[in-house]
Design an enzyme around this catalytic site. Sequence first.
Site, mmCIF file in Angstrom:
data_model
loop_
_atom_site.group_PDB
_atom_site.id
_atom_site.type_symbol
_atom_site.label_atom_id
_atom_site.label_comp_id
_atom_site.label_asym_id
_atom_site.label_seq_id
_atom_site.Cartn_x
_atom_site.Cartn_y
_atom_site.Cartn_z
ATOM 1 N N ASP A 89 -11.405 3.406 -23.935
ATOM 2 C CA ASP A 89 -11.782 3.348 -22.524
ATOM 3 C C ASP A 89 -11.487 4.629 -21.770
ATOM 4 O OD1 ASP A 89 -12.821 0.823 -22.369
ATOM 5 O OD2 ASP A 89 -10.898 -0.116 -21.943
ATOM 6 N N PRO A 140 0.817 -1.227 0.000
ATOM 7 C CA PRO A 140 0.000 0.000 0.000
ATOM 8 C C PRO A 140 0.845 1.269 0.000
ATOM 9 C CG PRO A 140 -0.191 -1.186 2.101
ATOM 10 C CD PRO A 140 0.577 -2.067 1.182
ATOM 11 N N ARG A 180 -5.687 -7.016 -20.686
ATOM 12 C CA ARG A 180 -6.713 -6.551 -21.627
ATOM 13 C C ARG A 180 -6.168 -5.534 -22.620
ATOM 14 N NH1 ARG A 180 -9.460 -2.099 -20.626
ATOM 15 N NH2 ARG A 180 -11.507 -2.824 -21.296
ATOM 16 N N GLU A 200 1.514 -8.574 8.410
ATOM 17 C CA GLU A 200 1.921 -7.178 8.632
ATOM 18 C C GLU A 200 2.740 -6.640 7.462
ATOM 19 O OE1 GLU A 200 0.827 -5.177 11.027
ATOM 20 O OE2 GLU A 200 -0.416 -6.946 11.355
HETATM 21 C C1 LIG Z 1 -2.226 -5.947 5.749
HETATM 22 S S1 LIG Z 1 -1.167 -5.507 4.409
HETATM 23 C C2 LIG Z 1 0.208 -4.818 5.258
HETATM 24 C C3 LIG Z 1 0.050 -3.369 5.511
HETATM 25 C C4 LIG Z 1 1.255 -2.729 6.210
HETATM 26 N N1 LIG Z 1 1.329 -3.124 7.561
HETATM 27 C C5 LIG Z 1 1.137 -1.207 6.108
HETATM 28 O O1 LIG Z 1 0.415 -0.651 6.928
HETATM 29 O O2 LIG Z 1 1.697 -0.603 5.193
HETATM 30 C C6 LIG Z 1 -0.559 -7.047 3.844
HETATM 31 C C7 LIG Z 1 -0.151 -7.068 2.401
HETATM 32 O O3 LIG Z 1 -1.276 -6.825 1.575
HETATM 33 C C8 LIG Z 1 -0.855 -6.228 0.369
HETATM 34 N N2 LIG Z 1 -1.622 -4.969 0.218
HETATM 35 C C9 LIG Z 1 -2.487 -4.450 1.097
HETATM 36 N N3 LIG Z 1 -3.046 -3.328 0.631
HETATM 37 C C10 LIG Z 1 -2.529 -3.120 -0.603
HETATM 38 C C11 LIG Z 1 -2.708 -2.124 -1.592
HETATM 39 N N4 LIG Z 1 -3.527 -1.098 -1.426
HETATM 40 N N5 LIG Z 1 -2.012 -2.253 -2.743
HETATM 41 C C12 LIG Z 1 -1.168 -3.269 -2.944
HETATM 42 N N6 LIG Z 1 -0.955 -4.247 -2.032
HETATM 43 C C13 LIG Z 1 -1.625 -4.187 -0.869
HETATM 44 C C14 LIG Z 1 0.642 -5.997 0.468
HETATM 45 O O4 LIG Z 1 1.299 -7.062 -0.185
HETATM 46 C C15 LIG Z 1 0.866 -6.062 1.985
HETATM 47 O O5 LIG Z 1 2.177 -6.471 2.301
#
Ligand SMILES: C[S@@+](CC[C@H](N)C(=O)[O-])C[C@H]1O[C@@H](n2cnc3c(N)ncnc32)[C@H](O)[C@@H]1O
Length: 259
Positions: free
Chosen positions: A168, A88, A153, A115
């Site tokens: 698109d 994220p 796509r 995490e």
């Molecule tokens: C619960 S999340 C970890 C969040 C992390 N503790 C933080 O607050 O930045 C677990 C995993 O989900 C994936 N993930 C969660 N949200 C995402 C997003 N918006 N975009 C891409 N990957 C995401 C990532 O691979 C991440 O390591």
Amino acid sequence: MRFDILTILPEMVSEGIRHSIIGRAVDQGLIRVNVVNLRDHTEDRHRTTDDTPCGGGGGMVMKVEPIARALDGLASQGPMGRVLLTDPQGSRFDQPMAEALAREDRVTVICGRYEGVDDRVRQHLVTDLVSIGDFVLTGGELPALVMVDAISRLLPGVLGWDEAAANDTFSGDLLDYPQFTRPRQFRDCAIPDILLNGDHVTMDKWRRRQQLLLTRRRRPDLWAKARLADADLKLLSAELPGAGDLELAGQPALDKCMD
Ligand SMILES: C[S@@+](CC[C@H](N)C(=O)[O-])C[C@H]1O[C@@H](n2cnc3c(N)ncnc32)[C@H](O)[C@@H]1O
């Protein structure tokens, strides 16, 4: 094009690519999606892919070694191209990024969980950190599927007609025009006459005008950057006979259609 998806939930990814247009692209060999189970790259009896965070705190962290071993295995099969870590905190995945990735021969996506992932993966093993939006999911599998879908796509032959993606929303500066199909009349909402009279020149003008109006109304951020031709400016002030503008009908009219 080849995707390698590294995950501890391989079924979630395999199931997600089995259907509809993406499933057909896989069957036709237009894309290859190689799902790698990170547990196959562990060396202990319990096939451990995570451990407690160093320094304390709750939850678990994905270990670096299974990911490194899986990547080494993939690298032995040929040049890797881009290696994306879903996160994220990463760069926002959008249409231009999808277009850039669609020009690659091979893209690898690492799905985090818990995490997150030991930071040494980010430091040493990947080329990009990619987020699909400012929200936190439980894992990277859905982001991986989103990326495979949006990239695939754009590849030749994947959509029924190759121009489809070019029209698109986000492919140009404007949002797509509104679509309709039968029946002609639904409750008290009719399809605009202009789409039914067979005059394609006027219809194209109407569609372009709706793109302009809708972008101006719904996405002022895109509108501010849109490169408009003189013909667009003329269209904005034009009166198209028999052609109601949906933008002018506004949201209440849509609500009425959904009663
Ligand atoms: C619960 S999340 C970890 C969040 C992390 N503790 C933080 O607050 O930045 C677990 C995993 O989900 C994936 N993930 C969660 N949200 C995402 C997003 N918006 N975009 C891409 N990957 C995401 C990532 O691979 C991440 O390591």
